[in-house]
Design an enzyme around this catalytic site. Structure first.
Site, short mmCIF file in Angstrom:
data_model
loop_
_atom_site.label_atom_id
_atom_site.label_comp_id
_atom_site.label_asym_id
_atom_site.label_seq_id
_atom_site.Cartn_x
_atom_site.Cartn_y
_atom_site.Cartn_z
N GLN A 101 62.07 -38.08 70.51
CA GLN A 101 63.13 -37.81 71.50
C GLN A 101 63.45 -39.06 72.32
O GLN A 101 64.57 -39.22 72.81
CB GLN A 101 62.68 -36.69 72.46
CG GLN A 101 62.63 -35.31 71.84
CD GLN A 101 61.25 -34.98 71.30
OE1 GLN A 101 60.47 -35.87 70.96
NE2 GLN A 101 60.92 -33.71 71.22
N ASP A 159 58.14 -29.24 81.53
CA ASP A 159 58.48 -27.97 80.86
C ASP A 159 58.00 -26.77 81.66
O ASP A 159 58.55 -25.68 81.56
CB ASP A 159 57.90 -27.94 79.45
CG ASP A 159 58.75 -28.81 78.55
OD1 ASP A 159 58.55 -30.03 78.56
OD2 ASP A 159 59.65 -28.25 77.90
N ARG A 217 60.36 -20.47 71.81
CA ARG A 217 59.47 -21.57 72.23
C ARG A 217 58.66 -21.10 73.45
O ARG A 217 59.25 -20.56 74.39
CB ARG A 217 60.30 -22.83 72.57
CG ARG A 217 61.05 -23.38 71.35
CD ARG A 217 61.54 -24.78 71.57
NE ARG A 217 60.45 -25.74 71.54
CZ ARG A 217 60.57 -27.01 71.90
NH1 ARG A 217 61.73 -27.45 72.38
NH2 ARG A 217 59.55 -27.83 71.83
#
Ligand code: MRU
Length: 354
Positions: A195, A236, A88
């Protein structure tokens, strides 16, 4: 709370988040390829949890290798790190954790294979422990911006499930709740992987913290009706100028929050700060497969076969839209990040080096 990631006698055990909330299933990974696939397939997800899983995945590869010479061992570990790097692209915690594992290999280049195996496992477990400690500190600092009675809007899942435990944005919620503040969380469902609906709602309900799931497009009207006191999200990757990459839809929320005068806070540990990247424009954004958008999570198709799809997993919120960044060292304005979090790490690796 069931741990997100665990090392158990030479096995990496993951709570398979793709099955939640319907089923609590543990995925036992006996080799590092299984851990890498689990990261790619979002069975373990959330920036800090991805970093911890990859570090334990490297330790697992070290545990299972047949290499006997230090050189062959080091070369194999390099290949393993490269495999994890390709899983990722956006969450910098992944590259940060892999770099820590590589640093062990470089520092102890003269050590025996058995010593290296032990040291790599120790480092991975340390990364896991440190993440939990950082999240508790984030919770302590962040709880100061949460008042009794606050209604908090969050996006995606930045909770215990996304970390080694306790969570970042949800760590702040947890700490406020533990202090006896009567709070209420609105959780964006977070299309397309849900999520918020699946994970944040599950996690908060486990602890009895009041939560209401809303569709992503409900946030604006709630802010207009003055029903949101605070937005709290995770990250992130945070660039040196305070721009923040987080789950797609975070930027829209931040714009709405600014338009309605709602404070917008980002909670993240220092392992999410990429001092090597000057601004959010340079943050690589992951594109995920079309089927996540063209089908519901249950598998039912909702868009015509063959239609063009753009499935960006993350967006970047410019620093101007962010009230504060809550870290384990305190709460900072985005423009303070470079000075406070980057120069403090001088001489250390604090971002992706490629
Ligand atoms: O695609 P995901 O589920 O890995 O995305 C997760 C997020 O965007 C989180 O908000 C972020 O990683 C912070 S988790 C503490």
């Amino acid at each position: 709370m069931i741990p997100t990631v665990e090392w158990r006698d030479g096995t990496v055990c993951l709570l398979d988040q793709s099955c939640l909330p319907g089923e609590v299933r543990i995925l036992n990974c006996y080799d590092h390829h299984m851990v890498a696939s689990a990261i790619r397939d979002l069975k373990v997800r959330g920036a800090p949890a991805i970093g911890v899983a990859a570090a334990l995945g490297v330790a697992l590869a070290a545990h299972t290798t047949r290499a006997t010479s230090p050189l062959a061992f080091a070369q194999e570990m390099e290949t393993v790190c490269a495999e994890f790097s390709s899983t990722r692209p956006t969450a910098v915690n992944l590259f940060w954790a892999l770099d820590r594992m590589r640093r062990v290999l470089h520092t102890w280049a003269q050590a025996s294979v058995d010593t290296l195996k032990r040291l790599l496992l120790k480092e991975a477990l340390r990364i896991q422990e440190e993440d939990l400690a950082m999240n508790r500190a984030i919770g302590r600092h962040g709880s100061t911006v949460v008042a009794d009675g606050h209604q908090i809007l969050t996006h995606c899942n930045a909770g215990a499930l996304a970390t080694a435990g306790y969570g970042t944005a949800l760590g702040v919620v947890r700490a406020a709740w533990e202090q006896g503040k009567r709070i209420h969380v609105f959780a964006d469902e977070t299309r397309p992987v849900l999520q918020g609906a699946r994970l944040t709602a599950w996690e908060l309900r486990q602890e009895g913290i009041p939560v209401t799931v809303i569709t992503d497009n409900t946030a604006g009207v709630l802010m207009k009706q003055r029903r949101i006191d605070l937005c709290l999200v995770g990250a992130d990757r945070i660039a040196a100028n305070g721009d923040v990459a987080n789950k797609i839809g975070t930027y829209s929320l931040a714009v709405l929050a600014k338009a309605h005068g709602v404070p917008f806070y980002v909670a993240a540990p220092s392992s999410t700060i990429d001092c090597a990247i000057a601004s959010g424009e340079a943050i690589p954004i992951e594109t995920r497969p079309p089927h996540e958008v063209t089908s519901l999570y249950s598998g039912t198709r909702i868009a015509p076969e063959g239609v063009e799809v753009l499935n960006l997993a993350f967006d970047v919120t410019p620093a101007d839209y962010i009230t504060g960044i809550i870290t384990e060292r305190g709460i900072f304005r985005p423009e303070q990040i470079d000075k406070v979090m980057c120069s403090a790490h001088e001489g250390e690796f604090v971002g992706r080096r490629e």
